[in-house]
Design a protein around this motif. Structure first.
Motif, short mmCIF file in Angstrom:
data_model
loop_
_atom_site.label_atom_id
_atom_site.label_comp_id
_atom_site.label_asym_id
_atom_site.label_seq_id
_atom_site.Cartn_x
_atom_site.Cartn_y
_atom_site.Cartn_z
N GLY A 1 0.82 -1.22 0.00
CA GLY A 1 0.00 0.00 0.00
C GLY A 1 0.84 1.25 0.00
O GLY A 1 0.44 2.29 -0.54
N ALA A 2 2.03 1.18 0.61
CA ALA A 2 2.91 2.33 0.65
C ALA A 2 3.68 2.49 -0.66
O ALA A 2 4.21 3.55 -0.95
N THR A 3 3.73 1.43 -1.46
CA THR A 3 4.48 1.48 -2.71
C THR A 3 3.56 1.79 -3.88
O THR A 3 3.69 2.80 -4.55
N VAL A 4 2.59 0.90 -4.13
CA VAL A 4 1.62 1.14 -5.20
C VAL A 4 0.44 1.89 -4.60
O VAL A 4 -0.44 1.31 -4.01
N MET A 5 0.44 3.20 -4.74
CA MET A 5 -0.53 4.04 -4.05
C MET A 5 -1.62 4.52 -5.01
O MET A 5 -1.31 4.96 -6.12
N PRO A 6 -2.90 4.46 -4.59
CA PRO A 6 -3.99 4.87 -5.49
C PRO A 6 -3.84 6.29 -6.02
O PRO A 6 -4.07 6.55 -7.20
N HIS A 7 -3.44 7.23 -5.14
CA HIS A 7 -3.40 8.63 -5.59
C HIS A 7 -2.34 8.85 -6.66
O HIS A 7 -2.43 9.75 -7.48
N ASN A 8 -1.30 7.98 -6.68
CA ASN A 8 -0.27 8.11 -7.69
C ASN A 8 -0.78 7.79 -9.09
O ASN A 8 -0.28 8.33 -10.08
N LEU A 9 -1.76 6.91 -9.18
CA LEU A 9 -2.34 6.57 -10.48
C LEU A 9 -3.08 7.77 -11.05
O LEU A 9 -3.00 8.06 -12.25
N TYR A 10 -3.80 8.48 -10.19
CA TYR A 10 -4.48 9.70 -10.63
C TYR A 10 -3.47 10.81 -10.94
O TYR A 10 -3.60 11.53 -11.93
N LEU A 11 -2.45 10.92 -10.07
CA LEU A 11 -1.45 11.97 -10.23
C LEU A 11 -0.71 11.84 -11.56
O LEU A 11 -0.61 12.82 -12.32
N HIS A 12 -0.20 10.67 -11.86
CA HIS A 12 0.62 10.48 -13.06
C HIS A 12 -0.18 10.75 -14.32
O HIS A 12 0.32 11.39 -15.26
N SER A 13 -1.44 10.27 -14.34
CA SER A 13 -2.25 10.47 -15.54
C SER A 13 -2.60 11.93 -15.76
O SER A 13 -3.00 12.33 -16.85
N GLY A 14 -2.42 12.76 -14.71
CA GLY A 14 -2.67 14.19 -14.85
C GLY A 14 -1.42 14.97 -15.24
O GLY A 14 -1.44 15.77 -16.18
N ILE A 15 -0.31 14.71 -14.55
CA ILE A 15 0.88 15.54 -14.76
C ILE A 15 1.62 15.20 -16.05
O ILE A 15 2.39 16.03 -16.55
N VAL A 16 1.41 14.01 -16.62
CA VAL A 16 2.00 13.71 -17.92
C VAL A 16 1.51 14.71 -18.96
O VAL A 16 2.23 15.06 -19.90
N GLN A 17 0.29 15.21 -18.76
CA GLN A 17 -0.30 16.12 -19.73
C GLN A 17 0.20 17.56 -19.59
O GLN A 17 -0.28 18.44 -20.30
N THR A 18 1.16 17.78 -18.72
CA THR A 18 1.82 19.09 -18.69
C THR A 18 2.76 19.25 -19.89
O THR A 18 3.22 20.35 -20.17
N ARG A 19 3.06 18.14 -20.58
CA ARG A 19 3.95 18.18 -21.75
C ARG A 19 3.14 18.44 -23.02
O ARG A 19 2.09 17.83 -23.24
N ASP A 20 3.65 19.34 -23.85
CA ASP A 20 3.01 19.65 -25.13
C ASP A 20 3.62 18.75 -26.20
O ASP A 20 4.48 19.16 -26.97
N TYR A 21 3.16 17.50 -26.22
CA TYR A 21 3.78 16.49 -27.08
C TYR A 21 3.12 16.37 -28.45
O TYR A 21 3.59 15.60 -29.29
N GLY A 22 2.04 17.11 -28.70
CA GLY A 22 1.40 17.07 -30.01
C GLY A 22 0.19 16.16 -30.02
O GLY A 22 -0.16 15.53 -29.02
N SER A 23 -0.46 16.05 -31.20
CA SER A 23 -1.72 15.33 -31.32
C SER A 23 -1.68 14.19 -32.33
O SER A 23 -2.62 13.40 -32.41
N THR A 24 -0.62 14.11 -33.12
CA THR A 24 -0.55 13.05 -34.12
C THR A 24 -0.14 11.73 -33.46
O THR A 24 0.45 11.72 -32.37
N LEU A 25 -0.45 10.62 -34.13
CA LEU A 25 -0.13 9.30 -33.58
C LEU A 25 1.37 9.11 -33.37
O LEU A 25 1.78 8.62 -32.31
#
Length: 445
Positions: A229-253
């Motif tokens: 529980g201290a390693t695989v934490m639920p809030h980290n799953l929400y966090l990562h899926s949000g902060i990855v989108q701080t990158r302007d990586y484009g829209s093409t495949l």
């Protein structure tokens, strides 16, 4: 909705609405860099914010308890938990990059409202449990280094929301730089402490081998689930899926495929660093306390007090306190961001950024402060371990939707997770659920 996005998200029930962390969404340029190395470097950061959650003060309590009582035996749990984390965090990045949604938004958009609200409530409970561990750890760190009482320390930890506001005003890269700098301090402190402890490296290596005793011994399983529980934490799953989108990586495949590759490398390297820190805590406890017959050390304050006489170095407890304080500060910063992502994603609240942060932080820290002040200095270790077990019990409610979304061709389009990755993720999700059921049965029966 953008036509380039709709083909990969045609099966969502509702439009995703405002972007996750809208004030920093796509704020870090990637596409302007001609060199692939520069584009890869632009993705370095989110993984380390995620890694913070894998070495928070709650992890310290479970690792100290596990190392002092069972020696190096539970090192394999830290290793397996880290492998699980690498797989699940890679799925978080995949979900975000393929759909433009964080996990909270994906749950809100795909499920009926009663189900989405139930998942939101469970996510908030997980964040509160996380915050209790972080508030306790930071307050204890302030007490150990500066002699500040726990009650005052708790109040001080509430000020971290202003730190997040200030850093994000400068730019999200400043948040990442701050976190990485504190991680470097933590690593330095543990390298020094492990050198002082001089563990039996043969036993350390054997500790990474699995044993059936972990499952058959209820007390060991309780600590093992605490480590999980201290390693695989639920809030980290929400966090990562949000902060990855701080990158302007484009829209093409092709741009999205490259972004997914770089984001996965970033999180994998960062989580391997987290494994080293987690293992160091357990190794330090095993080499210092278990060897000396101190098998009941779980209180952070007790560990701090015993390190100097046992290791023979006066600086050892100082390093321990500094590392603990840095972990607490880092964890509260990332938990604040996770709380914002969860509330915005599930409830679709449209408020000024500063007000949203104050609300999400208040929801989490008020219960944490009440519980911390109520328990005082006595029983903090049991409280910390309990919070990690609560997190483990909450984990399935975040993992199963994540696996379900990323395995869906209709939702993910060309970036759907390959069958072998889905198979591994399903095994992880089922294993977590089965272990949690066994834990509950052991305590009920």
């Amino acid at each position: 909705m953008d036509a380039r996005v709709s083909t990969s998200t045609e099966n969502w029930l509702r439009d995703r609405g405002e972007a996750s962390l809208s004030d920093v969404h796509r704020s870090i340029p990637v596409r302007g860099n001609r060199s692939s190395w520069r584009r890869a470097a632009a993705f370095v950061g989110p993984g380390y914010l995620v890694a913070v959650g894998y070495m928070d003060p709650g992890n310290w309590a479970t690792s100290l308890a596990g190392g002092s009582k069972f020696g190096y035996t539970l090192l394999v749990v830290a290793l397996i938990s880290n492998i699980m984390a690498i797989v699940l965090q890679s799925l978080c990045a995949r979900l975000a990059i393929a759909s433009g949604r964080d996990l909270a938004q994906a749950c809100r958009d795909a499920f009926p409202r009663p189900v989405a609200y139930a998942l939101w409530l469970l996510a908030e409970i997980a964040i509160i449990a996380t915050d209790i561990a972080e508030v306790v750890g930071t307050a204890i760190g302030l007490n150990l280094i500066f002699g500040i009482s726990l009650e005052i320390g708790v109040i001080i930890t509430a000020l971290d929301v202003f730190l997040v506001l200030y850093l994000q005003k400068l730019g999200f890269r400043w948040v990442e730089a701050f976190v990485i700098a504190l991680l470097a301090v933590i690593a330095t402190c543990f390298v020094a402490q492990i050198a002082m402890a001089d563990p039996n490296w043969g036993e350390v290596i054997r500790g990474f081998a699995p044993t059936t005793e972990i499952v058959s011994n209820p007390e060991m399983l309780y600590l093992a689930l605490g480590i999980l529980g201290a390693t695989v934490m639920p809030h980290n799953l929400y966090l990562h899926s949000g902060i990855v989108q701080t990158r302007d990586y484009g829209s093409t495949l092709p741009e999205k495929r490259e972004a997914l590759r770089f984001a996965t490398i970033d999180s994998t390297v960062a989580l391997m660093f987290a494994l080293c820190v987690n293992a160091s805590i357990l190794i330090l406890a095993a080499a210092t306390f278990n060897v000396a017959g101190q098998t009941t050390v779980a209180e952070l304050g007790d560990a701090h007090t015993l390190l100097a006489p046992m290791l023979g170095f006066a600086i050892a407890p100082v390093l321990f306190g500094i590392a603990l304080l840095c972990c607490g500060i880092n964890s509260t910063v990332t938990a604040t961001l996770a709380g914002q992502i969860v509330m915005e994603g599930f409830l679709h609240i449209k408020l000024p950024a500063w007000l949203r942060r104050l609300i999400t932080r208040g929801i989490a820290i008020v219960p944490a402060a009440v519980v911390t002040i109520w328990f005082g200095e006595n029983g903090t270790a049991q409280l910390l371990i309990l919070t990690q077990v609560v997190l483990s019990l909450q984990l399935s409610f975040a993992v199963f939707p994540l696996v379900m979304f990323t395995a869906s061709k209709k939702k993910m389009g060309a970036l759907v997770a390959p069958w072998w990755l889905v198979s591994i993720a399903v095994l992880i999700a089922v294993a977590i659920a089965v272990l949690n059921v066994k834990l509950l049965l052991d305590f009920v029966v």
